[in-house]
Write a protein that holds these residues in place. Sequence first.
Motif, mmCIF file in Angstrom:
data_model
loop_
_atom_site.group_PDB
_atom_site.id
_atom_site.type_symbol
_atom_site.label_atom_id
_atom_site.label_comp_id
_atom_site.label_asym_id
_atom_site.label_seq_id
_atom_site.Cartn_x
_atom_site.Cartn_y
_atom_site.Cartn_z
ATOM 1 N N LYS A 74 0.816 -1.211 0.000
ATOM 2 C CA LYS A 74 0.000 0.000 0.000
ATOM 3 C C LYS A 74 0.850 1.263 0.000
ATOM 4 C CE LYS A 74 -3.742 2.294 2.532
ATOM 5 N NZ LYS A 74 -4.661 2.221 3.693
ATOM 6 N N THR A 78 0.623 4.273 -2.744
ATOM 7 C CA THR A 78 0.345 5.655 -2.322
ATOM 8 C C THR A 78 1.335 6.628 -2.944
ATOM 9 O OG1 THR A 78 -0.589 4.912 -0.214
ATOM 10 C CG2 THR A 78 0.178 7.193 -0.324
ATOM 11 N N ALA A 81 0.853 6.902 -6.839
ATOM 12 C CA ALA A 81 -0.319 7.713 -7.174
ATOM 13 C C ALA A 81 -0.033 9.200 -6.962
ATOM 14 C CB ALA A 81 -1.520 7.269 -6.343
ATOM 15 N N LEU A 138 -5.558 1.962 -6.834
ATOM 16 C CA LEU A 138 -5.450 2.191 -5.396
ATOM 17 C C LEU A 138 -6.305 1.229 -4.582
ATOM 18 C CD1 LEU A 138 -5.453 6.094 -5.345
ATOM 19 C CD2 LEU A 138 -3.646 4.647 -4.427
ATOM 20 N N ASN A 141 -4.401 -2.221 -4.773
ATOM 21 C CA ASN A 141 -2.946 -2.170 -4.549
ATOM 22 C C ASN A 141 -2.191 -2.879 -5.679
ATOM 23 O OD1 ASN A 141 -3.252 -0.748 -2.162
ATOM 24 N ND2 ASN A 141 -3.201 -2.580 -0.886
#
Length: 332
Positions: A74, A78, A81, A138, A141
């Motif tokens: 994750k 993050t 993105a 997102l 993942n």
Amino acid sequence: MSTEVQRYSLNGETMGTRYTALFYANAGIDTDEVGRRLAQAVDRVDQQMSSWRADSDLNRLNAAPEQEWLAVHKELITVLAAALRVSQQSSGAFDIAVGDLVDAWGFGPGQQSITEQAMASAPPRARMSASAALVVDLQRNQVRKRAPLHLDLNGIAKGFGVDELARCLEGFGITRYLVGIDGEMRARGLKPDAQPWVVAIERPCRGAREVMGVMELSDAAIATSGDYRQWVDVGGQTYAHTMNPATGAPLRNPLAAVSVVASTCMLADAWATALLVLGEIEGPRLAQERGMDALFVLHDGDQFKEISIVGGRLQAHIEHRPIDPSNDSESR
């Protein structure tokens, strides 16, 4: 546990440099456990996002086939993105698809020597950006490459690591702190005397570490990108490690450094790089348009000039004057 508040200082190695954590907490807090968790937080970021670790998730992504979904942690999703958002908002000035350029110019893990002959054979300018070639999911993942990409997260991962240090301390209920990795810092709250944290801004001089000024910081983060830490000399010309996606070569413009204050260190880190790449005209213009807080330091012969943007408003251009380095700041 005692309700008496004490000042604590912890630090350790990470990402080829050191992390620091200054905070106020009740006397008797288990600093061994806090230190262990801090080390785990930054080690997790390094394991996922390092270009220098052959087994990192980033290098696994770089080696993955195109058009196939790859499951990643994750934290990495993050950061990917966020990198794509800043790329789009900066018209491509921030682009993580420059790993091949970083390697070709001798700034990557191989650290090969760059020569004029090697410069002539550097990767071509025509290239696909990460925004165009990377798909991030997102919710699941997962990430997928539409085309071959060599990603490099050195312009954003360190800032995210600082945010992870902050999250770690907050997990212990600590709400007054200053954390950092090298020059990237994030602060929360005020010190017991109701004063904000004081962060030193480094003078962008190659081969020396001097204080140029100080900034008060509370509930915000700051990051700096510049041409003065890593560079190569080829044929009497110096080239900094920041790559310009538009030219496919190291950045060359009058800016010596850009510092950005933002809500997270991840964003401050990425935007400092983006504004540095945009240069002394387009960088301040975009900072004003976006209502940012940013400090641009320009080369002016042997001296420096500053352009300060506060809340999107252009401040007076000022000529740099060195300050007393004995000024009491928490971080330098």
